[in-house]
Enzyme design. Structure first.
Site, PDB file in Angstrom:
ATOM      1  N   ASP A  68     -12.523  93.906 -50.755  1.00 26.26           N
ATOM      2  CA  ASP A  68     -13.331  92.691 -50.714  1.00 26.26           C
ATOM      3  C   ASP A  68     -12.840  91.740 -49.621  1.00 26.26           C
ATOM      4  OD1 ASP A  68     -15.339  90.966 -51.559  1.00 26.26           O
ATOM      5  OD2 ASP A  68     -14.033  89.954 -52.998  1.00 26.26           O
TER       6      ASP A  68
ATOM      7  N   ASN B 202     -24.995  96.249 -54.142  1.00 24.95           N
ATOM      8  CA  ASN B 202     -25.015  95.976 -52.697  1.00 24.95           C
ATOM      9  C   ASN B 202     -26.393  96.169 -52.071  1.00 24.95           C
ATOM     10  OD1 ASN B 202     -21.634  97.184 -51.991  1.00 24.95           O
ATOM     11  ND2 ASN B 202     -22.361  95.152 -52.542  1.00 24.95           N
TER      12      ASN B 202
END
EC number: 2.5.1.-
Length: 257
Positions: free
Chosen positions: A37, A85
């Site tokens: 991340d 996503n």
């Protein structure tokens, strides 16, 4: 293994100020899972488009795969693309789905040479043909390798995985192949996408965020969690080794005392 570890320790101490004097080569986490991340925020802080962060993050993948292999870690699972996503801007999604192809096209010869086995955990539905071709080729060409298992979580979401597992189990019950009272934790684990892997010993999330983002929720019940305040593009071998040291300094009780 000890000789290989000694070489790593020397290389590490030659380049870093902090010496990992307490690391135990006999207590290396067998399965490390990483939520990679911070690519977007890394790029934003530098005034760059988000895809620049993803491109830089791919370089970090190279470093951490080598580091994990050097430590004789058995499995490295990387959260590459989640089912959530797909909600991102189209251009970013397209770029993210091209990264596996770019990475494997560049690194597959090295992965083969270093005895790394590539695997996929996730749904193939909706993935573009070029992504599937690259992944399938890597899986086929490395299937006999016996070193590090590099497991890409691609188009993966834990809730989707668990829902699919429940549907499979329910179908077996409906068809009389399985009695409800015979359903155990092992039954559920056997129907997950990770059924070919042991559960993670260590879960690392970069960027400082304190959440799991729908990642391996069943499998990490007894994993050690480590949230590191560093964006993925800035994550180095040194951070990875420090994570392993932190893991070794914890006592795993699996719900006991």
């Amino acid at each position: 293994m000890l000789e290989r570890f000694s070489k790593w320790r020397q290389a590490f101490t030659d380049t870093e100020d902090e010496e990992p004097t307490s690391i135990d080569p006999q207590n290396i986490p067998r399965h490390v899972a990483i939520i990679m991340d911070g690519n977007g925020r890394w790029a934003k802080e530098k005034g760059l488009p988000r895809i620049a962060g993803h491109r830089e993050g791919m370089k970090t993948v190279n470093k951490i795969v080598r580091a994990a292999n050097t430590l004789n870690i058995e499995i490295l699972t990387l959260y590459a693309f989640s089912t959530e996503n797909w909600k991102r801007p189209k251009a970013e999604v397209e770029f993210l789905l091209k990264l596996p192809e770019r990475y494997l096209k560049s690194e597959l010869p090295t992965l083969i040479e270093e005895n790394v086995q590539v695997r996929l955990m996730g749904s193939k539905d909706g993935l573009p043909s070029y992504t599937l071709h690259a992944v399938d080729e890597a899986i086929e060409k490395t299937k006999h390798n016996t070193g590090l298992i590099l497991n890409f979580a691609l188009n993966y979401g834990s809730r989707f995985e668990l829902t699919s597992a429940m549907q499979q189990i329910a179908k077996k019950v409906q068809q009389g192949e399985l009695m409800p009272e015979h359903i155990t934790e092992e039954t559920i684990s056997a129907h997950l996408m990770s059924n070919h892997l042991r559960d993670p010993d260590l879960l690392i999330r970069t960027s400082g965020e304190l959440r799991l983002s729908n990642f391996m929720l069943w499998q990490i019940a007894y994993s050690e969690f480590l949230f590191m305040d560093v964006y993925w593009p800035n994550f180095t071998e040194h951070h990875f080794y420090k994570a392993v040291l932190t893991y070794q300094n914890r006592g795993r009780r699996y719900g006991g005392v």
